[in-house]
Motif scaffolding. Structure first.
Motif, mmCIF file in Angstrom:
data_model
loop_
_atom_site.group_PDB
_atom_site.id
_atom_site.type_symbol
_atom_site.label_atom_id
_atom_site.label_comp_id
_atom_site.label_asym_id
_atom_site.label_seq_id
_atom_site.Cartn_x
_atom_site.Cartn_y
_atom_site.Cartn_z
ATOM 1 N N LEU A 15 20.370 9.275 -6.104
ATOM 2 C CA LEU A 15 20.048 7.892 -5.751
ATOM 3 C C LEU A 15 21.178 6.957 -6.165
ATOM 4 O O LEU A 15 21.599 6.082 -5.389
ATOM 5 N N LEU A 18 24.136 7.484 -3.760
ATOM 6 C CA LEU A 18 23.978 6.901 -2.432
ATOM 7 C C LEU A 18 24.064 5.389 -2.456
ATOM 8 O O LEU A 18 24.530 4.766 -1.500
ATOM 9 N N LEU A 62 19.634 15.543 1.997
ATOM 10 C CA LEU A 62 19.045 14.214 1.841
ATOM 11 C C LEU A 62 20.098 13.135 2.052
ATOM 12 O O LEU A 62 19.831 12.094 2.684
ATOM 13 N N ALA A 63 21.306 13.370 1.511
ATOM 14 C CA ALA A 63 22.373 12.389 1.712
ATOM 15 C C ALA A 63 22.755 12.275 3.178
ATOM 16 O O ALA A 63 23.038 11.176 3.682
ATOM 17 N N ALA A 66 20.035 10.264 4.892
ATOM 18 C CA ALA A 66 19.979 8.868 4.465
ATOM 19 C C ALA A 66 21.148 8.053 4.985
ATOM 20 O O ALA A 66 20.992 6.870 5.301
ATOM 21 N N THR A 67 22.324 8.648 5.105
ATOM 22 C CA THR A 67 23.521 7.881 5.469
ATOM 23 C C THR A 67 24.121 8.287 6.797
ATOM 24 O O THR A 67 24.962 7.558 7.331
#
Length: 466
Positions: A15, A18, A62-63, A66-67
């Motif tokens: 977290l 990111l 996940l990264a 998310a991005t």
């Protein structure tokens, strides 16, 4: 609990990673790193490997979600791998060292315990040795004396008073044998010496000659047992002497005057089958103390992996002993301790190598992955200088020849309102001057609205140069 701790620490670090885009927030993203390092080491100590193996992959995915940035996802995966794998290997190494120390203390404790047991065994063996000598030597001589007195008592030339004296002497000898049996039982005889084959054969011959001199008829098959004993285990030869002595003592005691046949036959590797057969043995009541010698003999036979059978077969009494010794026993406790120490020491060496080589391989792999990705990213998204300079605002995107992919590591420079910007590499070189600079093309409804050269250095997000 350990898995939850690893997931929580990795999630906190991800977290922070990111959220960080500029230099200040990127440094702040390193703050949760110690928690990840500690949880990786604890997971290694406790042997929790699955969550550590999965966490970097899950973090990278996940990264990416998310991005939508492959470079960010790659950096997140490599970062988590570096923070988790190295400490995990170190934790495994420290655990192996702890196991080695524990094995050493366990060995010391075991040796102390065995030293106490050895002292007790020494006392017990000494009592056993004395009991064996009493039973084998004194008991045998008493039985032979009783046999001789019994024969003398039956002589026709004795007057009544002498006959009575001989009878009292015989009863005294018998009573002494019974008291000896009680003493042997109290001392708990369970040993026999280990004579050589020749010595055992001589001892058997002496026992038989002694019984024959008292008037008993004894037949040996073969006549010289040493020939059969020569191929047997020393423990077997020791028990054989006891079998012969016990069988003849019982024959003299319970069947005076009966003929006895003793046979020897090889049985297996180092084993032997011994049979003591008393012919025409009368059925008599057992004298007090009878049976103790057979119980002691049975214990000795079982100790080397043999069996004992005795009883009547028709008119004869049979003592059959099958000796099949176990393979030679070493100090199994010492072997166990040595094996445990060897396993623990090997584990320490292996984990030490894993820490060194694994960390080196991880760093090398991370570096190669970063270099490889940066090279491919730059090479496949290069916009030639001439092509960039030829572009003019207002040109349609469909009329422009552009690289087949855009650069993934875009900047956070705010695009002009109503536009969508794309970024392209300035050079194919992944490192060096200009490798971090980008061409930015901003489009509005498929029409070029603006073009810029963005120069970047260090951790700064970039500045528009053109």
């Amino acid at each position: 609990m350990i898995d939850a701790g690893v997931i929580s620490a990795a999630g906190l670090w991800l977290l922070a990673w990111l959220v960080g885009h500029d230099g200040q927030s990127l440094l702040a993203a390193l703050a949760p790193a110690p928690f990840v390092l500690v949880m990786g080491g604890i997971a290694g100590w406790r042997g929790r490997g699955l969550v550590v193996a999965v966490a970097p992959v899950a973090g990278a995915l996940l990264a990416l979600v998310a991005t939508a940035g492959a470079d960010t996802a790659l950096a997140a995966g490599i970062g988590l791998a570096l923070l988790l794998y190295g400490p995990w290997w170190l934790g495994r190494h420290l655990r192996a060292r702890s196991d080695l120390a524990t094995a050493g203390w366990r060995a010391a404790t075991d040796w102390e315990r065995r030293a106490g047991e050895a002292e007790k065994d020494a006392r017990r063996h000494e009592r056993t040795r004395l009991a064996g000598e009493m039973h084998d030597l004194v008991g045998h001589d008493l039985a032979r004396a009783a046999l001789g007195l019994g024969g003398l008592e039956l002589g026709r030339g004795l007057d009544p008073s002498t006959r009575e004296a001989v009878a009292r002497a015989r009863r005294s000898v018998t009573s002494a044998a019974e008291h000896l049996a009680h003493a042997v039982s109290a001392l708990s005889m369970d040993r026999l010496p280990d004579p050589a084959a020749g010595e055992a054969g001589i001892e058997i011959a002496e026992i038989v000659d002694g019984i024959r001199s008292a008037g008993a008829r004894v037949v040996l098959t073969p006549v010289k047992p040493a020939q059969v004993l020569a191929g047997t285990n020393p423990a077997v030869r020791a028990v054989v002497v006891g079998v012969v002595r016990e069988g003849l003592t019982n024959a003299v005691k319970h069947s005076p005057g009966a003929s006895v046949e003793i046979s020897f036959a090889a049985a297996g590797s180092g084993g032997l089958h011994v049979v003591v057969r008393t012919h025409d043995a009368p059925i008599t009541e057992h004298a007090p103390g009878s049976g103790r010698g057979l119980m002691t003999l049975s214990d000795a036979v079982r100790a080397i992996g043999g069996t004992v059978e005795h009883g009547r077969i028709g008119a004869d009494h049979l003592l059959s002993v099958l000796l099949l010794p176990d393979r030679a026993r070493g100090d199994t406790a010492q072997d166990t301790v040595a094996a445990a120490r060897a396993r623990a020491s090997s584990g320490v060496s292996q984990t030490r190598r894993t820490v060194l080589w694994g960390t080196a391989a991880l760093l090398t792999g991370a570096a190669l992955a970063a270099v490889g990705y940066r090279t491919v990213d730059a090479a496949t998204s290069v916009l030639p200088v001439a092509g960039f300079e030829a572009l003019r605002p207002g040109v349609a995107r469909a009329e422009v020849e552009l690289p087949w992919r855009t650069r993934t590591d875009a900047t956070d420079i705010t695009p002009p309102p109503g536009t969508r910007c794309e970024h392209y590499s300035v050079t194919t070189a992944p490192f060096g001057p200009g490798s971090s600079d980008l061409y930015r093309l901003c489009w509005s409804d498929g029409i070029l609205a603006r073009k810029d050269l963005i120069t970047r250095s260090g951790l700064t997000s970039g500045s528009i140069g053109t």
